[in-house]
Design a protein around this motif. Sequence first.
Motif, short mmCIF file in Angstrom:
data_model
loop_
_atom_site.label_atom_id
_atom_site.label_comp_id
_atom_site.label_asym_id
_atom_site.label_seq_id
_atom_site.Cartn_x
_atom_site.Cartn_y
_atom_site.Cartn_z
N PRO A 89 18.90 -0.55 -9.11
CA PRO A 89 17.71 0.09 -8.53
C PRO A 89 18.08 1.04 -7.40
O PRO A 89 19.12 0.91 -6.76
N VAL A 90 17.21 2.01 -7.19
CA VAL A 90 17.44 3.01 -6.14
C VAL A 90 17.00 2.43 -4.81
O VAL A 90 15.84 2.04 -4.63
N GLU A 91 17.93 2.38 -3.86
CA GLU A 91 17.62 1.84 -2.53
C GLU A 91 17.24 2.99 -1.60
O GLU A 91 17.86 4.05 -1.62
N ILE A 92 16.21 2.78 -0.79
CA ILE A 92 15.71 3.80 0.13
C ILE A 92 16.01 3.36 1.56
O ILE A 92 15.62 2.26 1.99
N ALA A 93 16.70 4.22 2.31
CA ALA A 93 17.03 3.90 3.71
C ALA A 93 15.76 3.80 4.53
O ALA A 93 14.77 4.48 4.26
N SER A 94 15.78 2.98 5.56
CA SER A 94 14.58 2.75 6.37
C SER A 94 14.09 4.03 7.01
O SER A 94 12.88 4.22 7.19
N SER A 95 14.99 4.95 7.35
CA SER A 95 14.59 6.20 7.99
C SER A 95 13.94 7.18 7.02
O SER A 95 13.37 8.18 7.44
N GLU A 96 14.04 6.89 5.71
CA GLU A 96 13.49 7.78 4.70
C GLU A 96 12.25 7.21 4.02
O GLU A 96 11.69 7.85 3.13
N ARG A 97 11.82 6.06 4.43
CA ARG A 97 10.67 5.42 3.78
C ARG A 97 9.36 6.01 4.29
O ARG A 97 9.21 6.29 5.49
N SER A 98 8.43 6.15 3.38
CA SER A 98 7.10 6.62 3.77
C SER A 98 6.08 5.49 3.79
O SER A 98 4.96 5.67 4.26
N ASP A 99 6.46 4.32 3.28
CA ASP A 99 5.55 3.17 3.22
C ASP A 99 6.11 2.03 4.06
O ASP A 99 7.27 2.07 4.51
N THR A 100 5.31 1.00 4.24
CA THR A 100 5.73 -0.21 4.94
C THR A 100 5.68 -1.38 3.96
O THR A 100 5.04 -1.29 2.90
N TYR B 288 0.83 -1.20 0.00
CA TYR B 288 0.00 0.00 0.00
C TYR B 288 0.87 1.26 0.00
O TYR B 288 1.77 1.41 0.83
N ASP B 289 0.61 2.15 -0.94
CA ASP B 289 1.29 3.45 -1.00
C ASP B 289 0.66 4.35 0.06
O ASP B 289 -0.31 5.08 -0.20
N VAL B 290 1.21 4.32 1.25
CA VAL B 290 0.58 4.93 2.42
C VAL B 290 0.34 6.42 2.23
O VAL B 290 -0.74 6.94 2.55
N ASN B 291 1.34 7.15 1.75
CA ASN B 291 1.19 8.60 1.64
C ASN B 291 0.73 9.05 0.26
O ASN B 291 0.71 10.25 -0.03
N ASN B 292 0.37 8.09 -0.59
CA ASN B 292 -0.23 8.38 -1.90
C ASN B 292 0.63 9.34 -2.73
O ASN B 292 0.13 10.27 -3.35
N ASP B 293 1.94 9.08 -2.75
CA ASP B 293 2.84 9.93 -3.56
C ASP B 293 3.27 9.25 -4.85
O ASP B 293 4.18 9.72 -5.53
N ASP B 294 2.60 8.13 -5.18
CA ASP B 294 2.87 7.36 -6.41
C ASP B 294 4.20 6.63 -6.38
O ASP B 294 4.64 6.09 -7.40
N ILE B 295 4.87 6.63 -5.24
CA ILE B 295 6.11 5.87 -5.07
C ILE B 295 5.93 4.90 -3.92
O ILE B 295 5.59 5.30 -2.80
N PHE B 296 6.16 3.61 -4.20
CA PHE B 296 6.12 2.61 -3.14
C PHE B 296 7.56 2.27 -2.75
O PHE B 296 8.34 1.79 -3.57
N ASP B 297 7.89 2.58 -1.48
CA ASP B 297 9.26 2.33 -1.01
C ASP B 297 9.28 1.41 0.21
O ASP B 297 10.29 1.30 0.90
N GLY B 298 8.16 0.74 0.46
CA GLY B 298 8.05 -0.06 1.68
C GLY B 298 9.00 -1.24 1.74
O GLY B 298 9.33 -1.71 2.83
N GLU B 299 9.45 -1.74 0.58
CA GLU B 299 10.40 -2.86 0.58
C GLU B 299 11.85 -2.37 0.45
O GLU B 299 12.77 -3.17 0.31
#
Length: 841
Positions: free
Chosen positions: A138-149, A99-110
């Motif tokens: 691929p672009v990796e997103i740090a856990s502290s910068e993620r907006s999704d789960t 689920y794209d929690v903040n609805n920004d069209d980017i899913f970074d939960g994984e």
Amino acid sequence: MKALSKTALIVVISNALFACGSDNLDSTKNSDQVENESTVSTTVSTTVTQGANKLAENNSDNVWRFAVIPDTQGRDDDDYKQTITHTYDGITLSVDIGYDVNNDDIFDGEGWKIDVSDPYNAIFVDENGDPLVAGGVPVEIASSERSDTPYDFKHLPALLVDPIVSKIKEEGVSVVLAVGDMTDVRTENEYVEWMNKVGTPLTEAGMTVLPVRGNHEIVDGYDWLSWFTTSVDTTDNRSVNNMDNGVDAYTDADSQEFDQGYNLYQQYPGKLLSKGLESGEIVGYEGIEDLMYYTVQNNTLFIAIDFYASDLVSVNYEGTWLLIYDWLKNVLETKGTTVDHIVMFGHEALSTKKRPSVYNYDEYFDYISSLKSDGTSGDEDETEPGILGLDTGQLGYLQLQDESSPGLMDNVLNLLSEYKVNYIAGHDHQYSRSLIHPDNSNPSVGFTQIVAGNASWKAYNNRYGIHDKYETGLAQDNFAQVGDYEGTNSQYTKDLTKYEKSNKISFVIVEVNGRQITFKNYYAPVNFSEADMNMGTYWDEPQNAWVQYDVDSAGKTIEEIIPIEWNVGDSASYTSDALQRVVSPYESYWATTKTPDEAGYIGTQAAILDGFNLTYNSVEVLTTDTQDKKQVGVDANYQDDLGTGKGEYTIFADAYSIPREEQAMNELLSLSWFTDEDATTVSDILYINGNLNQDGSYKNTNGFVQTSSPSELFFDKDAVETDNPTNVIRDGVITAEDDADAMAIAITAPEGVDLSTLTIGRYNEETGVWDAFLDENCFTATSYSDDFSVMFQSGAGSAPSDVSSSCGTYLWGYNYNNNSVWGFTHKDGRFALVLKVDNAG
């Protein structure tokens, strides 16, 4: 006329309306008759109305509102899964899209940057948002910068909650009560979502948010250690610490000290109370100040009750009511007399429709005895606090605690009744309004209970119905969808094996206007599931609509706008000093009332002379036995198979041939008084409420309106079955076109006013004008007579000879013997004597 009658004269009119129904009164007007039969005394005064008894208009600063957010319990986002892959440097990534929690069209939960703007074709993207080239890193997103789960986490049901938050902001609400079950399994990410979607937006809009915990915010004793991941673990979907956001409620050492998850709650909803507690605006129970507290907002006292805090205060579990009775009594005695209204709110209803309301010691003992060493049992609610024992309504817990403190139950119910407390709860995932009364011999004496609706995927049907000893039912609405999911997306289907899904969102807004309080239940149809959130559906506040995606015949993703359709379901309005009585089906509305002996009133009296409650709502409920509130059938009680709360519930009931029964709703007739300085009105203002709250519809246990209703027919005085003449559409919705049961009212005129110049007016809330609604063609020179009734006891009645028979229940006239105007009305609202048009001015 107004200047003389309303500012210079206080007229005290005798108690003469009891004779209004006499059918042998002389209808011929003469001055001797008026003088002899209407005993009136007048007192000259220079006192004018100061406004204390005026009803402010809706745009006045004196009118304010509070809202109630019901259960927002979420679910897993595992009902639909889209998996995408990408290979680079000999590594193949396989990612489940959540689920794209903040609805920004980017899913970074994984932990990877994935574009989900086209929810059916998610893709990896680079830093600039462009599609990742084959073999690209691929672009990796740090856990502290993620907006999704990650996929398969619990989530707030944003598609249900967001529209309610928007509506609350639109209605200009000042205070919001959150009555618990903000989460499903009390994890940190759920609290973060609740704060981002509910707590923070409402406070930023200038509202005071007052929360209480629900059972889903409580961690069971046996589940305590398994709940902990004290170091940050963003992959744990049931953890106290699954958000890398710098909020760490517990250390490893804390994990050994059972606190029900209280510390985590304090980091999120509890913080909404911090400023109020520091300033003294909110006063809490010592040691649990942010769980059990009170505050005065405007002219209303709010008291928050936490039903799970007893073992946080006492070494030995006492039970909530034993713990708080003295505190509650002191709050009501010291603060209750300084306000116009009192609202107590907690998660669990006193009388519940989802659960059995009657405590049975044998069942309780069996339940406790069945617990294994690890704390588990065969009970379907094993994830709820084991300390609660039998899952019953709070009336059941009161009975349980009364065992160790005899008289406690009577003391609590009498205390709440004495102070006319309005109690508001959640927990049942449905809407209901009722009176709770300590003495069944007088059901009109009691206090209001409201179960505030549902903002959760989960819904329950009407299983147990009205408590037959302590409760009088006034309104009931369930939202349980039964059968296959009827979603509009073409790429998936939804089964209902977990829970019966909700087909409505429902909540409450309360308007406070001085002494008057008005409850309105708002609802809107919904047809979504958790899978819709995964597939990109979202609420768009500017459009006041949902945005949903689908795939057309050419395989192209398309966008669909689904406007919301808000309706007002149940409503009730009355003053804190109103005359109230419960009117059961086929019972007369007869009542007499007069203005309080206070400055500003003329001293008007009024009576309801005729009318019967024929247009009543009714609901289906599964048959129970009156002693233990068990479902009738083989092993069919709440603790066994029937009480699962799952989709097979109705099938199981049918398999055991559990009969249904009809429960009729009663009406709460409320008569309130106001005054004004409007030159149009000649009398004080009578406010009638309770007749037009029901449309005669019949709903099954799931809340669906049925094609026929018990209120369509009644038996007249000759025991002949007769069609109900009331003009309504029995669809469960009250509209301006619907009529209430015909009701004949009489209002006295001030001394010295010529009755022939007067009629009865009804205030038009939309235009702000007093409408003289009585038809001149239906005026009769005859005093009121019971023969005019077309209701239950008088069959079709008989119209007087000087009017057309088509006038039916639209007759009106004068009662000269007691100086009053009488007439039939088919609406609720404000009524007063006004000058006829040809006499005005």
